[in-house]
Design a protein around this motif. Structure first.
Motif, short mmCIF file in Angstrom:
data_model
loop_
_atom_site.label_atom_id
_atom_site.label_comp_id
_atom_site.label_asym_id
_atom_site.label_seq_id
_atom_site.Cartn_x
_atom_site.Cartn_y
_atom_site.Cartn_z
N UNK A 232 -6.57 -23.07 -16.82
CA UNK A 232 -6.36 -22.30 -18.18
C UNK A 232 -6.21 -20.70 -17.66
N UNK A 233 -6.47 -20.62 -16.26
CA UNK A 233 -6.55 -19.23 -15.82
C UNK A 233 -5.24 -18.55 -15.84
N UNK A 234 -5.20 -17.23 -15.82
CA UNK A 234 -3.80 -16.42 -15.79
C UNK A 234 -3.53 -16.64 -14.01
N UNK A 235 -2.11 -17.02 -14.03
CA UNK A 235 -1.74 -17.14 -12.70
C UNK A 235 -1.06 -16.22 -11.75
N UNK A 236 -1.39 -15.95 -10.66
CA UNK A 236 -0.71 -15.08 -10.09
C UNK A 236 -0.44 -15.58 -8.55
N UNK A 237 0.36 -14.94 -7.76
CA UNK A 237 0.70 -15.48 -6.56
C UNK A 237 0.92 -14.50 -5.44
N UNK A 238 0.80 -14.74 -4.04
CA UNK A 238 0.92 -13.72 -2.93
C UNK A 238 1.91 -14.53 -1.91
N UNK A 239 2.66 -13.87 -1.19
CA UNK A 239 3.40 -14.47 -0.12
C UNK A 239 3.91 -13.32 0.96
N UNK A 240 4.48 -13.88 2.03
CA UNK A 240 5.16 -12.94 2.95
C UNK A 240 6.44 -13.74 3.17
N UNK A 241 6.67 -14.91 2.89
CA UNK A 241 8.20 -15.47 2.98
C UNK A 241 8.74 -15.54 1.74
N UNK A 242 8.15 -15.90 0.52
CA UNK A 242 8.89 -16.34 -0.41
C UNK A 242 8.52 -15.23 -1.78
N UNK A 243 9.31 -15.33 -2.86
CA UNK A 243 9.07 -14.48 -4.00
C UNK A 243 7.55 -14.50 -4.55
N UNK A 244 6.84 -13.59 -4.77
CA UNK A 244 5.58 -13.62 -5.38
C UNK A 244 5.08 -12.44 -6.19
N UNK A 245 4.11 -12.63 -6.75
CA UNK A 245 3.61 -11.28 -7.58
C UNK A 245 3.03 -10.22 -6.65
N UNK A 246 2.63 -10.68 -5.33
CA UNK A 246 2.03 -9.54 -4.32
C UNK A 246 2.79 -10.08 -3.23
N UNK A 247 3.75 -9.18 -2.67
CA UNK A 247 4.59 -9.41 -1.49
C UNK A 247 4.38 -8.37 -0.51
N UNK A 248 4.43 -9.00 0.72
CA UNK A 248 4.12 -8.27 2.10
C UNK A 248 5.21 -8.42 2.95
N UNK A 249 5.43 -7.50 3.86
CA UNK A 249 6.46 -7.84 5.12
C UNK A 249 5.46 -7.35 6.23
N UNK A 250 5.67 -8.40 7.40
CA UNK A 250 5.13 -7.89 8.73
C UNK A 250 5.79 -7.07 9.53
N UNK A 251 5.45 -5.76 9.59
CA UNK A 251 6.39 -4.57 10.21
C UNK A 251 6.13 -4.61 11.86
N UNK A 252 4.76 -4.68 12.19
CA UNK A 252 4.55 -4.77 13.64
C UNK A 252 3.22 -5.44 13.78
N UNK A 253 3.19 -6.17 15.00
CA UNK A 253 2.05 -6.92 15.21
C UNK A 253 1.64 -6.66 16.70
N UNK A 254 0.52 -6.08 16.93
CA UNK A 254 0.21 -5.88 18.40
C UNK A 254 -1.22 -5.97 18.38
N UNK A 255 -1.65 -5.90 19.85
CA UNK A 255 -3.10 -6.20 20.10
C UNK A 255 -3.95 -4.90 19.45
N UNK A 256 -3.39 -4.04 18.94
CA UNK A 256 -4.05 -2.77 18.62
C UNK A 256 -4.13 -3.02 17.07
N UNK A 257 -3.46 -3.63 16.37
CA UNK A 257 -3.26 -4.19 15.20
C UNK A 257 -2.12 -4.55 14.26
N UNK A 258 -2.13 -4.30 12.97
CA UNK A 258 -0.98 -4.73 12.10
C UNK A 258 -0.49 -3.76 11.43
#
Length: 468
Positions: A232-258
């Motif tokens: 019954x709850x309000x539905x929200x989504x997140x993702x890196x690869x697909x369409x979503x309400x909250x979307x992110x893209x990985x720009x850089x990934x190193x031993x120091x951080x993201x």
């Protein structure tokens, strides 16, 4: 006649005068068999599914259809329903629960809120630590902790919700403002028996959400949408690869951080590994759904460190890159080793020390061994928490997953300290050593006893001896 109830109890050994004893049917024992003992020890009320043949006239009996569920409802009422007095958010899924809950707690502390945390590593009321014994406490402990948080002025609480806890009704009656789903993969089939049953246990918490709550799910996991079916709850989504309400893209990934692009905003984070991009995005989504300013959320998140024992680098000044991680499922191990693979130059070797827990899902043992061999140059199979099993037999189960071509790269050393020592002795400058499986834990569980053992302490000691 009214009865004064001073305490709620489902363990007959802890029953005192003026206690309401709830006869819960557990996986190990049935509380109905201890009703007489509870009465002898002073219980004044009995809540049960089946009434005893002979009733004690001085005792009040209440018959219910499900005592495990009733325990949660009774505990909530006894502590004046503390979950309704703060913003309670649960995180469920196979991997990432601890990191997401811990990050969310720290974020809201940094945003200026009084905040509680219920996690595998520790329970916290603001910055005060309350030791954790289970991923999710029992219903009585849970409500007592939430009540203490309310008493201390907390406005928010972030908690892990394990599949065991959901199935055993430990979260029954809680008023959640939202639930987030991270992912689901092979785990806990020793308890749930089938993967479908495991999925159903996770889904149950979403099915019981109110219309005013939010259900936030990872749609890069194909079972994310399943979690939202029937809620019954309000539905929200997140993702890196697909369409979503909250979307992110990985720009850089190193031993120091993201470095991530989250909804058009670039931010740098101290956490390491692509899998943490999902954890950070989950926390971001939760915070925004709790009506926090997106810019301020990212600013505060960028300064937070990872949860203890999660891709934690030991002795960074060492010539060897040494990492401790809690990875104890095939997917988690693959994520960690995959992250290490992304940093590799090809001139170093990856040495992995890994085991599997006893009295747990045996099907994942060969899978974890296969993954370790695929991503490592050398693998040492060792003891994790053997519990009631023989460590050598657990290792034998793991070795089934090793292909003949990988035999030469593996060693079996049941003594975990010796395994870590050997890995450090083998490591040369620039090599990467991963100690997987126990992470934050500071013990080994053997035959019902917990013996002191800390991967980070042992690894640090051995690095000092051999890897410099």
């Amino acid at each position: 006649m009214e009865k004064q109830i001073a305490k709620i109890c489902f363990d007959s050994r802890k029953v005192e005068q003026q206690v309401a004893f709830v006869a819960v049917r557990g996986s190990q024992s049935d509380g109905h068999g201890y009703i007489d003992t509870a009465i002898i020890q002073g219980a004044s009320a009995i809540i049960c599914e089946e009434l005893p043949k002979e009733l004690n006239t001085s005792v009040t009996y209440v018959q219910v259809s499900n005592t495990a569920r009733s325990l949660g409802l009774i505990a909530g009422n006894f502590y004046e329903n503390p979950s309704a007095q703060l913003s309670l958010v649960a995180i469920t899924g196979t991997n990432g629960k601890t990191t997401v809950a811990t990050l969310a707690h720290q974020l809201f502390r940094d945003l200026g809120y009084k905040t509680g945390l219920l996690s595998t590593v520790e329970n916290k009321i603001n910055d005060s630590v309350v030791p954790a014994t289970h991923t999710t406490p029992d219903a009585v402990q849970l409500n007592a902790l939430l009540a203490k948080m309310v008493e201390e002025g907390c406005t928010h609480c972030f908690m892990e919700a394990s599949s065991h806890a959901i199935h055993q009704e430990r979260v029954a009656g809680l008023d959640f403002q939202g639930v987030a789903f991270t992912n689901i993969s092979h785990d806990h089939l020793d308890y749930h028996e089938t993967f479908d049953a495991y999925i159903a246990a996770k889904k149950k918490i979403f099915d019981e959400l109110s219309a005013s709550a939010f259900a936030l799910v990872n749609t890069d996991d194909r079972r994310g949408r399943i979690m939202q079916q029937n809620t019954k709850a309000k539905k929200y989504t997140f993702a890196l690869k697909t369409m979503a309400d909250f979307k992110a893209k990985l720009v850089s990934n190193t031993l120091q951080g993201l470095e991530l692009d989250i909804e058009g905003r670039n931010a740098w984070f101290r956490l390491i590994g692509g899998f943490n991009a999902y954890n950070l995005l989950t926390v971001y989504g939760i915070a925004v759904l709790l009506e926090e300013d997106p810019e301020e959320v990212l600013t505060q998140l960028s300064s937070i460190e990872a949860a203890p024992g999660r891709f934690e680098q030991v002795m960074p000044q060492s010539k060897v890159t040494a990492i401790v991680d809690y990875a104890h499922t095939p997917d988690a191990l693959k994520n960690v080793l995959g992250t290490i693979a992304s940093f590799r130059t090809g001139n170093e070797q990856v040495i992995t020390v890994v085991g599997c827990g006893g009295n747990r899902d045996k099907e994942k043992r060969p899978k974890m061994a296969k993954i370790a061999c695929k991503y490592s140059d050398k693998v040492i199979f060792t003891s994790d928490n053997p519990r009631d099993e023989v460590p050598e037999e657990i290792i034998n189960d793991m070795e089934v997953g090793v292909s003949p071509v990988d035999y030469k790269k593996t060693l079996s050393m049941p003594n975990r300290e010796e395994a870590i020592k050997t890995a450090c002795m083998m490591a040369k400058a620039q090599d990467i050593v991963l100690i997987a499986g126990k992470g934050h834990e500071t013990y080994q569980e053997v035959k019902g006893e917990r013996h002191p053992f800390d991967d980070k302490e042992v690894l640090g000691r051995m690095l000092a001896l051999f890897a410099n």
